[in-house]
Design an enzyme around this catalytic site. Structure first.
Site, PDB file in Angstrom:
ATOM      1  N   ASP A 138       0.806  -1.229   0.000  1.00  0.00           N
ATOM      2  CA  ASP A 138       0.000   0.000   0.000  1.00  0.00           C
ATOM      3  C   ASP A 138       0.841   1.283   0.000  1.00  0.00           C
ATOM      4  O   ASP A 138       0.297   2.376   0.090  1.00  0.00           O
ATOM      5  CB  ASP A 138      -0.963  -0.002   1.198  1.00  0.00           C
ATOM      6  CG  ASP A 138      -0.244  -0.167   2.519  1.00  0.00           C
ATOM      7  OD1 ASP A 138       0.904  -0.641   2.533  1.00  0.00           O
ATOM      8  OD2 ASP A 138      -0.841   0.190   3.550  1.00  0.00           O
ATOM      9  N   GLU A 142      11.081  -3.802  12.519  1.00  0.00           N
ATOM     10  CA  GLU A 142      12.239  -3.239  11.805  1.00  0.00           C
ATOM     11  C   GLU A 142      13.452  -3.218  12.728  1.00  0.00           C
ATOM     12  O   GLU A 142      14.544  -3.682  12.373  1.00  0.00           O
ATOM     13  CB  GLU A 142      11.950  -1.787  11.362  1.00  0.00           C
ATOM     14  CG  GLU A 142      10.743  -1.623  10.452  1.00  0.00           C
ATOM     15  CD  GLU A 142       9.422  -1.407  11.181  1.00  0.00           C
ATOM     16  OE1 GLU A 142       9.347  -1.716  12.401  1.00  0.00           O
ATOM     17  OE2 GLU A 142       8.465  -0.948  10.551  1.00  0.00           O
TER      18      GLU A 142
END
Ligand code: UGA
Ligand code: MN
Length: 339
Positions: free
Chosen positions: A174, A258
């Site tokens: 997205d 992350e």
């Protein structure tokens, strides 16, 4: 059966169980898990459900040039109304990028025919897999999105050492990508970083750079992270995954994927290669689409284009049909036009 024979059988059964336990079933140490832990947030690769749906590598292998770094682009995706629109935007961006392998990995147990046909039609080197979120995380508040899929791709890369050198980039379906980003990340020697726009409802997430070196981060949500960066804001040379496979893991921890992934690879701030003109340009945006609930409706036969249009809308996930639901109005403006 004589008593001593039963006793012997018993001894054999015990011996068999011990043998199986210690030699046939790999113990934790023989077969190290993702992140080398028994923590459910770092599950073993072999405990994740990962299946290959299809890949275009045999037919399209010639599109991969082994003399320059390949981009290993990893896109988690899942079925919802906006999926086909977002995949189209991303695929048609990636069609402009040379030398890539696109991993499209669904959060599902079964390969979607819509995604399969979509990939065949786009004629690019791709690998289509499914890797659903493990059930243990379902119903646990906000679920860790895209993690199984990223681990599936990491595992694929680590186990295909015959594939060329290159750079790994996690490209959510997205986001919005400027083509300049892809040439830029191809330069990554170890770990590179660059700004991401529109993060967490704010303007950006970026390393803070002074004299060409990272001296800090500017991110809406620091959360005591060593690398407070968005998933779209870094790329890693795949050589880094191969030094110590036991350290390579994307954990099932919301908001810390992350940071934990990069810490697992033992990177330091000094290792970071600063891209996008010294982190002064935004070449990727964390755009999000507001999901709207899809209400079902009843499909009614018609001799107009709507017959096929509705089938297309259902196949691409834009509508759902149910016999118990109200019919979708087929013509709102001119009653006669639909007769
Ligand atoms: C942010 C980060 O940019 C994501 O990389 C990270 O996975 C996520 O937060 C997180 O920490 O959970 P955000 O925009 O909030 O991303 O998340 P989504 O875009 O909804 O999902 C990230 C990726 O996972 C997308 O490619 C999406 O298609 C996929 N996804 C999402 C699934 O596979 N399953 C889902 O149920 C939802
Ligand atoms: Mn997103």
């Amino acid at each position: 059966m004589p008593k001593h024979k039963t006793g012997l059988h018993f001894v054999f059964v015990i011996l068999f169980i011990l043998t199986t336990k210690f030699y046939l079933i790999p113990s934790e140490d023989q077969n190290k898990p993702v992140g080398a832990s028994t923590d459910k947030r770092y599950p073993r690769y072999d405990s994740l459900y990962i299946r290959l749906c299809n890949d275009s590598l045999p037919q399209l292998g010639y599109k991969i040039n082994k003399t320059q770094p390949v981009l290993y682009i990893v896109t988690p995706t899942f079925a919802r109304r906006e999926q086909v629109a977002e995949l189209t935007r991303l695929a048609q961006t990636l069609l402009h990028v040379r030398n890539i392998i696109w991993f499209v990995i669904e959060d599902a147990t079964v390969c979607s025919p819509m995604v399969s046909q979509f990939l065949v039609r786009h004629q690019m080197p791709y690998i289509h897999m499914v890797a659903p979120l493990p059930e243990v995380f379902i119903g646990e508040g906000q679920k860790p999105r895209g993690v199984s899929q990223r681990n599936a791709a990491i595992q694929w890369i680590m186990t295909h050492s015959d594939f060329p050198e290159g750079v790994l980039y996690f490209a959510d379906d997205d986001n919005t990508y400027d083509l300049r980003l892809f040439d830029e990340i191809r330069k990554t020697k170890k770990i590179s970083m660059f700004p991401v726009g529109l993060v967490a409802g704010k303007a950006h997430s970026s390393p803070v750079v002074k004299d060409g070196r990272v001296v800090g981060f500017s991110d809406p949500w620091m959360a005591n992270r060593k690398f407070p960066m968005d998933m779209a804001g870094f790329a890693v040379n795949i050589r880094m995954l191969k030094y110590d496979p036991n350290k390579v893991a994307m954990p099932f921890i919301n908001g810390h994927q992350e940071d934990r992934f990069l810490k697992g690879l033992d990177f330091t701030w000094e290792d970071i290669e600063v891209l996008a003109e010294g982190c002064t340009k935004v070449w990727v945006w964390h755009t999000t689409t507001v999901e709207k609930e899809v209400l079902p409706f009843r499909f009614e036969e018609t001799d107009t284009n709507l017959q096929h249009l509705f089938q297309e809308l259902e196949f691409t996930g834009l509508i759902k049909t149910s016999d118990d639901a109200p019919p979708l109005p087929q013509c709102k403006t001119d009653e006669n036009a639909c007769k």
